[in-house]
Design an enzyme around this catalytic site. Structure first.
Site: not given
Ligand code: PLP
Length: 404
Positions: A122, A225
């Site tokens: 990421h 998350k």
């Protein structure tokens, strides 16, 4: 396995309609929905125990401090850290990685030194290192992956040199879903005397992680998350490393004593927690972790794997579907393209059917370049998703495909 309909009752947001269609939320890798207990914890935190932590002698301040420090212990137990002062609260994975990149480079890196990352990172595990590369003259080495989305472990081993100072690698890819063999990677790095940071943002919600078993030197994740609130996250660091790193930010809380001439820094973990922490968020994160623990990560993993296998098989039966990431050990995301249909078109048309998926580069542009695409559609699953939702999603994809 477990009663999904019963679990869904804990998530009021899931029962709403979007464009008059039942919401099918398949953007869980971006953020997860919150169970009622988490929202209630935030509400009761503000209604009954709101006071600044670590600073007051009054009842509320002591109660808020206790809740905040209990939350740290919950995180410690959840990831199997040896001590609660190895748990640093941050704003999330991004800030955790920036903290390590900045402090580690300041203390341990010189021009020409190298950091190994992977090709499936990421942006939050690329850009902080590039900032340090510009500041300190360090270089990035990138582990390639094979066609099915598995990291090339032979290439990984060959990237080490006497200049390697750190490995920083993602545990579970947010695009390919690959569960990387971080335990083996850490063991190999340690044989070379190199510490390892693991980006666990997409791992902790789906698989059990244990710091003693992994032996990671640093491990990061985000509360939002894993069914907790936004704006808070965790940096785990082994005490021996955190002790040696300089503070990332200065301010209140992170000091022991201050004069105009000199500051003595606070002990761990407060050395890294400048300013008022998100003590309401930490308590709500602990509630989320307790919720996940009560469901059981092994049961969550088994159920989500079943959803993944079911969805993958159905998707592959659609003409012209290309799935990116087919590693045997994979977590619950499917990134795909259908024929020549632009990912935005697919995402927007699915949205009209009440189906929320992610489109675009997924904050992994270098990975997209390697895959030779601009972007993809991503469906990501949680334990509150059902096979009926997957049926509707696959039907939706098929409908969009036929429209084009
Ligand atoms: N790392 C991975 C693998 C991610 O998927 C994400 C978020 O999508 C991040 C890091 C960044 O997390 P946050 O935005 O919560 O800091």
């Amino acid at each position: 396995m477990f009663d999904v309909q019963d679990i869904r009752k804990n998530f009021p947001i899931l029962s709403q309609k979007i464009y008059d269609k039942p919401l099918i939320y398949l953007d869980n890798a971006a953020t997860t929905q919150k169970p009622r207990v988490v929202v209630e914890k935030i509400e009761s935190g503000y209604y009954s125990v709101n006071a600044n932590v670590h600073r007051g002698v009054h009842f509320l301040s002591l109660a808020a401090t206790e809740a905040h420090e209990d939350a740290r212990k919950t995180v410690q137990r959840f990831i199997g850290a040896r001590s609660s002062h190895e748990i640093v609260f941050t704003r999330g994975t991004t800030e955790s990685i920036n903290l390590v990149a900045s402090s580690f480079a300041d203390e341990f890196m010189n021009p020409g030194d190298e950091v190994i990352i992977s090709a499936m990172e990421h942006h939050s595990n690329i850009v902080p290192w590039q900032i340090q590369a510009a500041r300190k003259g360090i270089a990035l080495k990138v582990i390639p992956f094979r066609d099915n989305g598995e990291l090339d472990m032979d290439a990984y081993k060959q990237l080490f040199s006497e200049k390697t100072r750190l490995v920083s690698v993602v545990h579970v890819s947010n695009v390919l879903g690959t569960v990387n063999p971080v335990r083996d990677m850490i063991a190999f790095a340690h044989l070379q005397g190199v510490p390892v940071l693991v980006d666990g943002a997409q791992a902790v919600p789906h698989i059990e992680v244990d710091m003693q078993e992994l032996d990671a030197d640093f491990y990061t994740f985000s509360s939002h998350k894993i069914y907790g609130p936004t704006g808070i996250g965790v940096l785990y660091g082994k005490e021996e490393w955190l002790d040696r790193l300089p503070p990332y930010q200065g301010g209140g809380e992170m000091i022991a004593t201050v004069t105009f001439e000199k500051t003595v820094f606070n002990e761990l973990p407060y050395k890294f927690e400048a300013g008022t922490p998100d003590y309401i968020g930490s308590a709500a994160l602990a509630t989320a972790l307790d919720y996940v623990s009560a469901l059981g990560l092994s049961r969550i993993e088994a159920y989500e794997n079943e959803l993944l296998a079911y969805a993958t098989a159905k998707m592959l039966s659609i003409e012209g579907i290309r799935i990116y990431g087919r590693a045997p050990h994979k977590s619950s995301v499917i990134s795909f393209l259908a024929g020549n249909i632009h990912h935005y078109d697919m995402g927007m048309l699915l949205d009209r059917l009440g189906i929320a998926v992610r489109t675009g580069h997924h904050c992994a542009q270098p990975l997209m370049q390697l895959l030779g695409i601009e972007g993809a559609v991503r469906a990501s699953f949680s334990f509150y998703n059902t096979k009926e939702e997957i049926d509707a999603f696959v039907e939706g994809v098929e409908r969009v495909r036929k429209m084009f």
